[in-house]
Design an enzyme around this catalytic site. Structure first.
Site, PDB file in Angstrom:
ATOM      1  N   LYS A   1      -9.571  -9.417   4.477  1.00 58.52           N
ATOM      2  CA  LYS A   1      -8.442  -8.899   3.697  1.00 58.52           C
ATOM      3  C   LYS A   1      -8.971  -8.272   2.410  1.00 58.52           C
ATOM      4  O   LYS A   1      -9.913  -8.789   1.803  1.00 58.52           O
ATOM      5  CB  LYS A   1      -7.499 -10.062   3.409  1.00 58.52           C
TER       6      LYS A   1
ATOM      7  N   SER B   1       1.256 -11.850   3.283  1.00 55.18           N
ATOM      8  CA  SER B   1       0.649 -10.611   2.800  1.00 55.18           C
ATOM      9  C   SER B   1      -0.577 -10.181   3.600  1.00 55.18           C
ATOM     10  O   SER B   1      -1.079  -9.082   3.435  1.00 55.18           O
ATOM     11  CB  SER B   1       0.256 -10.753   1.325  1.00 55.18           C
TER      12      SER B   1
ATOM     13  N   SER C   1       1.153 -16.454   3.660  1.00 51.00           N
ATOM     14  CA  SER C   1       0.498 -15.174   3.896  1.00 51.00           C
ATOM     15  C   SER C   1      -0.552 -15.169   4.994  1.00 51.00           C
ATOM     16  O   SER C   1      -1.002 -14.106   5.406  1.00 51.00           O
ATOM     17  CB  SER C   1      -0.131 -14.655   2.593  1.00 51.00           C
TER      18      SER C   1
END
Length: 626
Positions: free
Chosen positions: A105, A180, A204
């Site tokens: 990420k 996220s 997330s």
């Protein structure tokens, strides 16, 4: 004829046979263990794996459905893989991740690639050093093939931001991929790498795992370091992997957990030890387990009911595997969770601290980002609130911290009923359409207690969208949760690849399926012929339908139907609602409907005034492909 010698040490005539075979290894849905075995046996190489995944990123992220999941491709990935291949030949593999391509990420600091956290405010920013978990992956021999999109500054659950826009869900690009860590989830679901890393401040990792048919663990706070991850809330932040299988998840966890002097939370108390995840993979782990059904997190809204039915069916499957499931009502839980988040109070200070110690960032504060208009419009309200927050000095912060007594409440509830874990929906409703708010989150319980929670796939909605269930355990019971997920996975096998990102089979893109079909009205010269072209990457069915021998005005409509009970079914698309001689166009098929088409479950119906022609049918099943 000349001979050559490849780095594996094989003498070859003109061409290295093993290197040629390496190109044939199919990475779509491949497991880490299978990739490792293939490299050990000389059937593929790390360099070939990286290239195969890069081809998939080009085919499906940059073209095809254009998922927009991978925002930075490592320009050195092929060279790094080649070096690891050479190391394997000389010394053998470092371990199960040697040469395996992974994605991280883009809130994980990387010293060789930009780290943007999804905001245009940090475009071009390259931190001074790798995040702790990135360093651990590199030490294990993993290749960081690229970095994934995320909800800007990890501040939402639909994955949109000012720097890279919206990521799409590979199971239905009209819907969001969760967040996220939605970019990581979409990338791993679409097989852009073997596994990926996300972060979880409140759902997330788990939410995107749920809506992308993946398994993801929010680990016990402190099990793995958050040093070098752009923070949202140091109190609630954790980092961890998302994977297509529990075994892949376990490999990634074993490689990335550990004590870190830069993260005080990772210093375990005397007598505590970190779990070993690969050792926990036992197919019979659910036998004798006591699972509490946390009824207060199931909800009763009408939009929740389809997902809730699937989750309750999953609980029945847990029972079939030997678990005992008991209701745990806890009506007071909603009030206990209300106001328990510390994100709004901590974010401004924690972000500034990260920026001050990460090199030479282009901005240095949240206020600078917000006042400069460097955020997506959808985040404007929440970021304005966080800019003016009184932070750790506020009354709201002290009240939120006090609510962390929820740890003792949950421990008592589990002890009273001798429970090993609690079960509830990861998300009570399916992924929302792009641009719409996402409801149904149950993320706060794990975030506020620091207890581990794992999301695992449990099936699909009627329109083909994945559903996940969450298991929450006591602190440092992470391996127990992984063992339960593994046992459930081995019994149910709910993992299913997105139809829009199929295997490339060594090609650079997915070829179109093209075929022709026709039908003639009985006892007449009237006939309809159709030419079809289907793009598996986009779900687009292109058609040309021509009619011949019909009386003027006889034709009324051309429609696509599902086969249902009695061999007839409902309309799913109208191609024409008037008389025609020839029509052409395109329809997008959902994943369930494309599966129906491939198995003969869709047909083209011609409606006409004359009885001999009315209800003329043509199967849409691809056959005699041209």
């Amino acid at each position: 004829m000349k001979t050559a010698r490849c780095f594996l040490g094989c003498a070859l005539l003109t061409l290295c046979v093993q290197c040629a075979r390496a190109q044939a290894f199919e990475v779509a849905e491949s497991a880490i263990a299978d990739e490792q075995k293939a490299m050990t046996e000389g059937r593929t190489t790390s360099k070939a794996l990286v290239q195969a995944y890069l081809d998939r990123i080009e085919a499906f992220d940059h073209r095809g459905p254009r998922l927009n999941a991978v925002i930075t491709v490592n320009p050195n990935a092929l060279r790094e893989a080649e070096a690891l291949d050479g190391e394997r030949a000389a010394k053998g593999p470092r371990g199960p991740l040697h040469g395996i391509p992974v994605i991280v990420k883009d809130n994980y600091s990387t010293a060789d690639m930009q780290t943007t956290a999804g905001t245009m405010a940090l475009l071009g920013f390259v931190p001074a050093s790798d995040a702790f978990q990135v360093r651990k992956l590199r030490e294990a021999g993993a290749v960081i093939i690229g970095k994934s999109n995320l909800h800007e500054l990890a501040s939402g659950i639909t994955t949109v931001g000012s720097a890279f826009g919206q990521t799409l869900n590979p199971y239905d690009p009209s819907r969001n991929p969760g967040g996220s860590s939605g970019g990581t989830a979409a990338a791993i679901a679409a097989s852009f790498a073997a596994a990926g890393m996300g972060s979880d401040t409140c759902g997330s990792i788990r939410i995107p795992s749920s809506v992308n048919n993946l398994v993801g663990l929010r680990p016990t706070k402190g099990l793995s370091s958050i040093a070098g991850i752009v923070p949202l809330s140091v109190t609630q932040d954790v980092g961890g992997p998302l994977a297509r299988s529990v075994a892949d998840l376990a490999v990634m966890l074993d490689a990335t957990i550990g004590e870190d002097p830069a993260d005080a939370a990772t210093h375990l108390a005397a007598g505590q030890s970190r779990p070993k995840f690969m050792e926990a993979l036992q197919a019979g782990a659910l036998k004798g387990a006591r699972i509490g059904i946390l009824e207060s997190l199931f909800g009763d809204a009408s939009d929740d009911q389809e997902v809730i039915r699937i989750v309750r069916a999953a609980i029945e499957d847990l029972k079939k595997e030997g678990a005992t499931a008991v209701p745990v009502p806890m009506p007071e839980l909603a009030a206990a969770l209300d106001g328990a988040s510390v994100i709004n109070a901590e974010f401004r200070e924690d972000l500034a601290n990260y920026l001050a110690h990460s090199g030479n960032p282009p901005v240095h504060s949240l206020e600078e980002i917000v006042r400069g208009g460097l955020i997506h419009a959808s985040l404007e309200g929440v970021m304005n609130t966080r800019v003016v927050s009184k932070g750790r000095d506020s009354r709201e912060y002290k009240l939120a911290l006090a609510k962390r007594a929820l740890q003792q409440i949950m421990m008592k509830a589990m002890e009273d009923q001798k429970l090993d874990a609690l079960v509830y929906p990861t998300l009570r409703r399916k992924a929302a359409r792009i641009g719409e708010p996402q409801g149904g989150s149950t993320c706060q319980l794990s975030a506020s207690t620091g207890f581990p929670a794992i999301s695992m796939p449990v099936g699909f909605t009627a329109d083909g969208l994945p559903v996940g269930v969450e298991l929450l355990g006591r602190a440092l019971d992470d391996a127990k949760l992984v063992s339960y997920a593994y046992a459930y996975e081995q019994a149910t096998h709910h993992r299913r690849a997105p139809a829009r990102t199929p295997a490339l089979g060594g090609r650079k893109n997915v070829p179109l399926l093209t075929w022709e079909s026709n039908a003639q009205a009985a006892g007449t010269n009237s006939a309809v012929s159709a030419k079809f072209s289907f793009d598996p990457a986009t779900g687009e069915l292109t058609y040309t339908v021509a009619a011949a021998g019909f009386a003027e005005g006889d034709l009324l409509a051309a429609t696509i139907h599902r086969i249902g009970k009695g061999d007839s079914g409902p309309v799913i698309a109208v191609l024409a609602n008037h008389a025609f001689q020839s029509i052409a166009g395109m329809e997008k098929l959902s994943d369930p409907d494309r599966e129906r088409m491939m198995s003969g479950g869709l047909y083209l119906r011609i409606a006409a005034r004359s009885k001999s022609t009315n209800n003329l049918r043509i199967s849409l099943q691809p056959s005699d492909r041209k």
